[in-house]
Design a protein around this motif. Structure first.
Motif, PDB file in Angstrom:
ATOM      1  N   MET A   1       0.847  -1.193   0.000  1.00 24.54           N
ATOM      2  CA  MET A   1       0.000   0.000   0.000  1.00 24.54           C
ATOM      3  C   MET A   1       0.882   1.243   0.000  1.00 24.54           C
ATOM      4  N   ALA A   2       0.519   2.229  -0.820  1.00 27.53           N
ATOM      5  CA  ALA A   2       1.314   3.448  -0.925  1.00 27.53           C
ATOM      6  C   ALA A   2       1.241   4.256   0.362  1.00 27.53           C
ATOM      7  N   PRO A   3       2.331   4.927   0.721  1.00 24.40           N
ATOM      8  CA  PRO A   3       2.317   5.767   1.927  1.00 24.40           C
ATOM      9  C   PRO A   3       1.250   6.847   1.833  1.00 24.40           C
ATOM     10  N   PHE A   4       0.679   7.203   2.979  1.00 24.02           N
ATOM     11  CA  PHE A   4      -0.317   8.269   3.022  1.00 24.02           C
ATOM     12  C   PHE A   4       0.409   9.607   3.072  1.00 24.02           C
ATOM     13  N   ALA A   5       0.061  10.498   2.146  1.00 23.15           N
ATOM     14  CA  ALA A   5       0.695  11.814   2.098  1.00 23.15           C
ATOM     15  C   ALA A   5      -0.077  12.793   2.980  1.00 23.15           C
ATOM     16  N   VAL A   6       0.587  13.325   3.999  1.00 25.07           N
ATOM     17  CA  VAL A   6      -0.016  14.335   4.864  1.00 25.07           C
ATOM     18  C   VAL A   6       0.117  15.668   4.145  1.00 25.07           C
ATOM     19  N   ALA A   7      -1.012  16.302   3.851  1.00 25.47           N
ATOM     20  CA  ALA A   7      -1.018  17.440   2.927  1.00 25.47           C
ATOM     21  C   ALA A   7      -0.503  18.742   3.521  1.00 25.47           C
ATOM     22  N   THR A   8      -0.801  18.991   4.789  1.00 28.40           N
ATOM     23  CA  THR A   8      -0.447  20.285   5.368  1.00 28.40           C
ATOM     24  C   THR A   8       0.268  20.115   6.700  1.00 28.40           C
ATOM     25  N   ARG A   9       0.968  21.155   7.095  1.00 25.70           N
ATOM     26  CA  ARG A   9       1.662  21.124   8.394  1.00 25.70           C
ATOM     27  C   ARG A   9       0.655  21.019   9.536  1.00 25.70           C
ATOM     28  N   ALA A  10      -0.483  21.715   9.403  1.00 27.37           N
ATOM     29  CA  ALA A  10      -1.508  21.651  10.438  1.00 27.37           C
ATOM     30  C   ALA A  10      -2.025  20.224  10.606  1.00 27.37           C
ATOM     31  N   ALA A  11      -2.221  19.528   9.487  1.00 31.60           N
ATOM     32  CA  ALA A  11      -2.693  18.140   9.543  1.00 31.60           C
ATOM     33  C   ALA A  11      -1.639  17.241  10.184  1.00 31.60           C
ATOM     34  N   LEU A  12      -0.374  17.516   9.897  1.00 35.26           N
ATOM     35  CA  LEU A  12       0.706  16.736  10.490  1.00 35.26           C
ATOM     36  C   LEU A  12       0.730  16.917  12.003  1.00 35.26           C
ATOM     37  N   LEU A  13       0.679  18.159  12.458  1.00 36.64           N
ATOM     38  CA  LEU A  13       0.712  18.431  13.896  1.00 36.64           C
ATOM     39  C   LEU A  13      -0.492  17.811  14.600  1.00 36.64           C
ATOM     40  N   ASN A  14      -1.623  17.831  13.956  1.00 42.90           N
ATOM     41  CA  ASN A  14      -2.830  17.247  14.537  1.00 42.90           C
ATOM     42  C   ASN A  14      -2.693  15.746  14.722  1.00 42.90           C
ATOM     43  N   ARG A  15      -1.977  15.089  13.816  1.00 41.54           N
ATOM     44  CA  ARG A  15      -1.789  13.633  13.895  1.00 41.54           C
ATOM     45  C   ARG A  15      -0.875  13.220  15.040  1.00 41.54           C
TER      46      ARG A  15
ATOM     47  N   LEU B   1       6.018   4.585  10.399  1.00 38.27           N
ATOM     48  CA  LEU B   1       7.163   5.332   9.893  1.00 38.27           C
ATOM     49  C   LEU B   1       6.681   6.580   9.145  1.00 38.27           C
ATOM     50  N   LEU B   2       7.223   7.738   9.543  1.00 34.00           N
ATOM     51  CA  LEU B   2       6.936   9.002   8.865  1.00 34.00           C
ATOM     52  C   LEU B   2       8.204   9.518   8.203  1.00 34.00           C
ATOM     53  N   ALA B   3       8.158   9.710   6.882  1.00 27.96           N
ATOM     54  CA  ALA B   3       9.277  10.293   6.148  1.00 27.96           C
ATOM     55  C   ALA B   3       9.000  11.772   5.918  1.00 27.96           C
ATOM     56  N   VAL B   4       9.947  12.620   6.299  1.00 26.49           N
ATOM     57  CA  VAL B   4       9.847  14.061   6.061  1.00 26.49           C
ATOM     58  C   VAL B   4      10.872  14.401   4.993  1.00 26.49           C
ATOM     59  N   GLN B   5      10.423  14.744   3.807  1.00 25.88           N
ATOM     60  CA  GLN B   5      11.332  14.897   2.672  1.00 25.88           C
ATOM     61  C   GLN B   5      10.761  15.887   1.667  1.00 25.88           C
ATOM     62  N   SER B   6      11.584  16.225   0.654  1.00 30.04           N
ATOM     63  CA  SER B   6      11.137  17.173  -0.369  1.00 30.04           C
ATOM     64  C   SER B   6      10.861  16.497  -1.710  1.00 30.04           C
ATOM     65  N   TRP B   7      11.436  15.332  -1.956  1.00 28.26           N
ATOM     66  CA  TRP B   7      11.316  14.665  -3.251  1.00 28.26           C
ATOM     67  C   TRP B   7      10.071  13.781  -3.310  1.00 28.26           C
ATOM     68  N   GLU B   8       9.731  13.339  -4.510  1.00 30.26           N
ATOM     69  CA  GLU B   8       8.485  12.603  -4.738  1.00 30.26           C
ATOM     70  C   GLU B   8       8.563  11.124  -4.352  1.00 30.26           C
ATOM     71  N   GLU B   9       9.673  10.443  -4.678  1.00 32.32           N
ATOM     72  CA  GLU B   9       9.759   9.003  -4.470  1.00 32.32           C
ATOM     73  C   GLU B   9       9.770   8.654  -2.980  1.00 32.32           C
ATOM     74  N   VAL B  10       8.960   7.651  -2.611  1.00 30.29           N
ATOM     75  CA  VAL B  10       8.878   7.214  -1.223  1.00 30.29           C
ATOM     76  C   VAL B  10       8.928   5.689  -1.192  1.00 30.29           C
ATOM     77  N   ASP B  11       9.704   5.131  -0.276  1.00 29.01           N
ATOM     78  CA  ASP B  11       9.773   3.669  -0.146  1.00 29.01           C
ATOM     79  C   ASP B  11       8.437   3.101   0.328  1.00 29.01           C
ATOM     80  N   ASP B  12       8.128   1.877  -0.127  1.00 28.91           N
ATOM     81  CA  ASP B  12       6.837   1.249   0.182  1.00 28.91           C
ATOM     82  C   ASP B  12       6.651   0.956   1.669  1.00 28.91           C
ATOM     83  N   HIS B  13       7.740   0.786   2.426  1.00 32.58           N
ATOM     84  CA  HIS B  13       7.591   0.452   3.842  1.00 32.58           C
ATOM     85  C   HIS B  13       7.240   1.670   4.706  1.00 32.58           C
TER      86      HIS B  13
END
Length: 212
Positions: free
Chosen positions: A1-15, A103-115
């Motif tokens: 399953m593809a990683p869930f992309a957290v869209a905004t900083r506010a949504a991230l902090l809420n999580r 696992l939460l990845a904080v990055q700028s690029w598009e590619e994300v590992d499946d795990h």
């Protein structure tokens, strides 16, 4: 399953507050790497296990609690032939995923590992994180109200920010640094320790050149 992309900083902090514990994983990037990623992950796991036990206690005391433990890192890609922090993160996710580790990845690029479970993309103009010294001009407040004599950039400006730390359960962000961390990781560790005064666990691990 593809990683869930957290869209905004506010949504991230809420999580963040939904997790029993949040842990920041620092360490060696591709230049330094690790001589033994499996051994490094095993040692880092020993530091993680108390937080995972806290997750069980958290659920036991609150029937509605669903939070696990969130492990945050800078999105390093896991490359078995050239293992760095990304490989350590993958091994930890594989070992402790059933125990509630995400696992939460904080990055700028598009590619994300499946795990990876979650990804938050920061400013695309800054590829990597970092702590830049600000001579003569203090930065923003630390988690305990101190003035921070440095500027955070990239991923560092997300997971070492005051609002990120305070959004964690009890305002507690735990830090595990595997190896020396190289230039960026070591600066992040010092910032977490001396400016934010966060609990930092240092895990010795030889880099790809055999140095501790």
């Amino acid at each position: 399953m593809a990683p869930f992309a957290v869209a905004t900083r506010a949504a991230l902090l809420n999580r963040l507050s939904s997790y029993a514990a949040v842990c920041l994983l620092l360490g060696n990037g591709p230049r330094r790497g690790y001589a033994d990623a499996s051994g490094a992950a095993l040692a880092a796991g020993a530091a993680l296990e108390p937080l995972l036990r806290r997750r069980v206690a958290h659920q036991g005391s609150n029937a509605c609690a669903g939070g696990g433990v969130l492990l945050v890192f800078g999105g390093d890609t896991a490359v078995p032939g050239r293992p760095d922090l990304g490989m350590v993160a993958q091994l930890l996710r594989e070992r402790y995923g059933d125990a509630g580790l995400e696992l939460l990845a904080v990055q700028s690029w598009e590619e994300v590992d499946d795990h990876v479970d979650l990804v938050f993309r920061h400013d695309p103009d800054v590829t990597y994180g970092g702590v830049r010294e600000q001579r003569g001009s203090p930065g923003g407040p630390g988690a305990h109200g101190d003035e921070a004599p440095a500027k955070l950039v990239g991923a560092s400006a997300v997971y070492l920010a005051h609002d990120f730390v305070m959004a964690c359960q009890g305002g507690a962000l735990h830090v595990i640094c595997v190896g020396t961390g190289g230039r960026v990781g070591s600066a992040e560790m010092r910032y977490a320790d001396t400016v934010l005064r966060l609990p930092v666990t240092r895990v010795p691990a030889r880099d790809a050149h055999g140095e501790l």
